[in-house]
Every structure is written in C-alpha cells, then in structure tokens.
Write an enzyme that holds these catalytic residues in place. Structure first.
Site, PDB file in Angstrom:
ATOM      1  N   ARG A   9      -9.332  13.313 -49.225  1.00  0.00           N
ATOM      2  CA  ARG A   9      -8.495  12.377 -48.470  1.00  0.00           C
ATOM      3  C   ARG A   9      -7.566  13.100 -47.504  1.00  0.00           C
ATOM      4  O   ARG A   9      -7.149  12.523 -46.502  1.00  0.00           O
ATOM      5  CB  ARG A   9      -7.738  11.452 -49.422  1.00  0.00           C
TER       6      ARG A   9
ATOM      7  N   GLU B  23      -3.915  18.631 -65.463  1.00  0.00           N
ATOM      8  CA  GLU B  23      -3.460  18.160 -66.771  1.00  0.00           C
ATOM      9  C   GLU B  23      -4.328  18.778 -67.876  1.00  0.00           C
ATOM     10  O   GLU B  23      -3.834  19.215 -68.908  1.00  0.00           O
ATOM     11  CB  GLU B  23      -3.535  16.639 -66.784  1.00  0.00           C
TER      12      GLU B  23
HETATM   13  P1  AMP Z   1      -0.867  16.443 -57.173  1.00  0.00           P
HETATM   14  O1  AMP Z   1      -0.560  15.956 -58.566  1.00  0.00           O
HETATM   15  O2  AMP Z   1       0.338  16.379 -56.274  1.00  0.00           O
HETATM   16  O3  AMP Z   1      -1.498  17.788 -57.187  1.00  0.00           O
HETATM   17  O4  AMP Z   1      -1.915  15.406 -56.595  1.00  0.00           O
HETATM   18  C1  AMP Z   1      -3.250  15.713 -56.607  1.00  0.00           C
HETATM   19  C2  AMP Z   1      -4.062  14.997 -55.579  1.00  0.00           C
HETATM   20  O5  AMP Z   1      -4.492  13.794 -56.163  1.00  0.00           O
HETATM   21  C3  AMP Z   1      -3.369  14.688 -54.273  1.00  0.00           C
HETATM   22  O6  AMP Z   1      -4.093  15.333 -53.236  1.00  0.00           O
HETATM   23  C4  AMP Z   1      -3.464  13.195 -54.145  1.00  0.00           C
HETATM   24  O7  AMP Z   1      -4.279  12.859 -53.042  1.00  0.00           O
HETATM   25  C5  AMP Z   1      -4.141  12.707 -55.401  1.00  0.00           C
HETATM   26  N1  AMP Z   1      -3.296  11.843 -56.224  1.00  0.00           N
HETATM   27  C6  AMP Z   1      -2.519  12.201 -57.264  1.00  0.00           C
HETATM   28  N2  AMP Z   1      -1.918  11.153 -57.813  1.00  0.00           N
HETATM   29  C7  AMP Z   1      -2.314  10.072 -57.094  1.00  0.00           C
HETATM   30  C8  AMP Z   1      -2.026   8.673 -57.150  1.00  0.00           C
HETATM   31  N3  AMP Z   1      -1.201   8.139 -58.065  1.00  0.00           N
HETATM   32  N4  AMP Z   1      -2.612   7.872 -56.241  1.00  0.00           N
HETATM   33  C9  AMP Z   1      -3.446   8.373 -55.305  1.00  0.00           C
HETATM   34  N5  AMP Z   1      -3.754   9.673 -55.210  1.00  0.00           N
HETATM   35  C10 AMP Z   1      -3.200  10.521 -56.081  1.00  0.00           C
END
Ligand code: AMP
Length: 179
Positions: free
Chosen positions: A66, A103
C-alpha cells in the site's frame, strides 16, 4: 496550501474501519473506498504533498504494497524519483536487507544496493503508522543504502499504538490521526 477542514473530512469519510481484520482485535483502516473516489484520492495525495512542496528532497521510498500507491503518486506530484522497498527476493541484482520484529516472528525488507546515492535526501511514505516497526525498518534500510531520511509521511496515524516512539528524532507528518 494545506488541506481545509472539509478536505480532511472528505478524506476521513472515505476510510472504512473493518473490525477484527485481519484478526480479532485489529481495527483495520481500509483505504480502498478512498482510492475508488478519484476526487477524494487526489485530495489525500495533495494533503500529503502540501507540507513538502519546495522542501529539499530527492527521492521517495515506500514499502510494498500500500505504500506504493501513495509513494508513487507523491513522486509524480513532487516531481522527484521513487525507490521501492520490497519483500525479499523481488529486487535484482543486489540488495540491502533489514529484519524487524512482528507480533509473532520477524520479517525482512530490501532495497536495491545502488538505489540511492550517498547522502541522497529521502522522504519515506506509507499509508498507516501503527506500531512503527515497518517505518523504523525502512529508515534503517535507507540509511544502510547511504540515504538520509528527511521525514516520514503517513496518510493515517493510529496514535494509540505509539508508533512515534519507535521513530525518535524523526520528523513525522500524518494527515489524519485516530485515537
Ligand atoms: P506497523 O505496525 O506500523 O509496522 O504497521 C505495519 C504495516 O501494516 C503498515 O505499513 C500499515 O500499512 C499496516 N497496518 C498496520 N496496522 C494497520 C491497521 N490497523 N489498518 C490498516 N493497515 C495497518
């Protein structure tokens, strides 16, 4: 000029929250309704670009999948290059790799070894800042490749997940913040 309140309301109205996706307890921010509305999508890209018009930037880096959607649009909008960050095994010929914790377990991201010149000024872009693990890995990757991270830009910041704390000292810009 930055986005007005009505632009931000329009953008926010096109982001759908899907509860318990991809697993129980996660409130997934679905950007596909935004992408389907050309006017709102353009407003979102304009709002992301606004703080960076005229800034000294040379390249945008985004991670698949994305991140590419907004990263490539911003590259066009700001008139600067784009260097993709991908899952392992997709970028020939040679890559730098970084691993980061999920996780459960770990994951890796790669950038082409010759993607950035030494000192190249990079804007990192993603759709969502959640825990910050992905962006922290992207920052390390850009710096390993010789680039300089100027700022990290998101459409959506999930403030309660504390992603900013994983990115100390970084300039972080997000268009929409959710509690
Ligand atoms: P992060 O936890 O910041 O490493 O997020 C990981 C990736 O997953 C990011 O690039 C987001 O695009 C996606 N992501 C994480 N949490 C969400 C969420 N609640 N909704 C949509 N995309 C998410």
């Amino acid at each position: 000029m930055g986005p007005g309140e009505t632009d931000l309301e329009l953008i926010r109205s096109r982001i759908r929250e899907v509860p318990d996706f991809p697993k129980k307890g996660i409130a997934f921010k679905d950007i596909t309704p935004l992408l389907q509305d050309g006017h709102a999508f353009r407003k979102a890209v304009d709002a992301m670009a606004a703080p960076f018009e005229g800034r000294d930037l040379e390249t945008i880096c985004s991670a698949e999948a994305r991140g590419f959607i907004f990263g490539a649009a911003l590259s066009y909008r700001l008139g600067i290059g784009f260097a993709p960050v991908r899952k392992p095994g997709k970028l020939p010929p040679q890559t730098h790799t970084v691993s980061y914790s999920l996780e459960y377990g770990t994951d890796s991201l790669e950038i082409r070894q010759d993607a950035l010149a030494k000192g190249e000024k990079v804007l990192l872009v993603d759709d969502v800042l959640a825990t910050g693990g992905t962006m922290e890995a992207c920052c390390r990757l850009v710096e390993t490749a010789g680039g300089v991270v100027v700022a990290c830009l998101f459409l959506i910041e999930l403030a309660a997940l504390g992603g900013r704390e994983k990115l100390p000292g970084r300039e972080i810009v997000s268009v929409l913040t959710y509690d």
